[in-house]
Design an enzyme around this catalytic site. Sequence first.
Site, PDB file in Angstrom:
ATOM      1  N   LYS A   1      85.502 -13.431  12.712  1.00 52.58           N
ATOM      2  CA  LYS A   1      85.574 -12.034  13.167  1.00 52.58           C
ATOM      3  C   LYS A   1      85.327 -11.081  11.998  1.00 52.58           C
ATOM      4  O   LYS A   1      85.352 -11.496  10.831  1.00 52.58           O
ATOM      5  CB  LYS A   1      86.947 -11.771  13.776  1.00 52.58           C
ATOM      6  CG  LYS A   1      88.104 -11.858  12.783  1.00 52.58           C
ATOM      7  CD  LYS A   1      89.456 -11.779  13.486  1.00 52.58           C
ATOM      8  CE  LYS A   1      90.603 -11.871  12.503  1.00 52.58           C
ATOM      9  NZ  LYS A   1      91.908 -11.970  13.201  1.00 52.58           N
TER      10      LYS A   1
ATOM     11  N   TYR B   1      88.368  15.385  -8.344  1.00 51.88           N
ATOM     12  CA  TYR B   1      89.014  16.295  -7.388  1.00 51.88           C
ATOM     13  C   TYR B   1      90.504  16.424  -7.679  1.00 51.88           C
ATOM     14  O   TYR B   1      91.205  15.421  -7.840  1.00 51.88           O
ATOM     15  CB  TYR B   1      88.834  15.769  -5.958  1.00 51.88           C
ATOM     16  CG  TYR B   1      87.429  15.916  -5.427  1.00 51.88           C
ATOM     17  CD1 TYR B   1      86.812  17.159  -5.354  1.00 51.88           C
ATOM     18  CD2 TYR B   1      86.723  14.802  -4.989  1.00 51.88           C
ATOM     19  CE1 TYR B   1      85.523  17.292  -4.855  1.00 51.88           C
ATOM     20  CE2 TYR B   1      85.435  14.924  -4.480  1.00 51.88           C
ATOM     21  CZ  TYR B   1      84.840  16.178  -4.419  1.00 51.88           C
ATOM     22  OH  TYR B   1      83.575  16.298  -3.922  1.00 51.88           O
TER      23      TYR B   1
END
Length: 382
Positions: free
Chosen positions: A50, A276
């Site tokens: 998966k 930032y």
Amino acid sequence: MSAPATCPRQPPRNTTGTHDPVLEIDLSAVAANTRHFAHTAGGEVLAVVKADGFGHGLDGMARTALANGATWLGATSIAEAVEARAADADAPVLSWLNPVDADVTTACGHRIDLAVPSGRHLAAVVEACTRSGYRARVHLQLDTGMARDGAAPDEWPELTAAARRAENAGHITVVGVMGHLPRAGEPGLPPNTTGPQELLHGVEMARQAGLRPSVRHLAATAATLTDPDTHLDMVRIGAGLVGIDPSGSTRLGSALRLTAPVVQVRRVPAGTGIGYGHTHVTDRATTLALLPIGYADGLPRAASNRAQVMVASRWCPVLGMISMDQLVVDLGDQPVDPDTEAVVFGPGDDGEPTVDDWAHWAGTIPHEIVTGIGHRVRRSIR
Ligand SMILES: *Cc1c(COP(=O)(O)O)cnc(C)c1O
């Protein structure tokens, strides 16, 4: 006078530099891990592919696992199960997490086994098989202590009875009964010790209803490594194939190596705010390197100001916030040339940080790191 510069009518298509971020996937590690599980497990091994093979590429994972001792493939959705079928025409493939209105006919057309967790799911399978004429191969799914997927114990008698009726009518064959353990990384705890009993009790009830399931499966990686009582007829291994051991008991091999080039190097004075929010301000003059890789590529922002990468054989701290596309690391007083390759993580054989280190820095588990590497990172599979 020279002619004015003009843009070519057809811009070049592929502008990928040879030094872009790359995720190297070493399938020989997956092969070795698979052999370990095939050797350890009492029964068969279902390779869980998966989430694009835990971020390692579904097709390569599936083929490698089957070539090294796994005999089944499994994924959550029918779409990924169909991809698994494309990787191998013969191995049994199981899909275990689908909405009631999932495309059962497509699944049956690709000979994909379906987990059935409720009466409504069963009714939908029967309905699709009535229309298509297929006979679905079904694994009844019992919730063995997670309050997550699978039928609650009080729904089980009705589900097994309905499954028996559907089998008699020729719409399905119940080939398996499955469960899943909530705390398999912590052997000895009640959900793990009671899980096998609950599953076997569920199998017994299914038999009393007249069903003959032959594949009883419960364990994933952690339980397989720590508790042979959970192995039953088959184990479902995902994390372990890619070198993750949630139980911390076994040394498995990691297949991933993530690199990025240094794109810029600069010297900055003490007191320089980085990135930032200026969440890091330098306390000395230092040299910074910029890497073109960020949280859009799967490096968790939560690891900002904590993570390290390896540049020129040295661990260099990430300074400031990890941005969407880039991050800044501290080279100290040893600059490097632009285009130097930084190793973000790797198996650890050369002393580089590992996926486990990144998980630790981000406060998460390695599964989230390996399944989160973004699409724009080029894959190089060997
Ligand atoms: C993902 C999954 C697995 C694989 O678990 P690992 O711990 O990664 O081996 C097994 N069974 C089910 C039902 C799953 O969803």
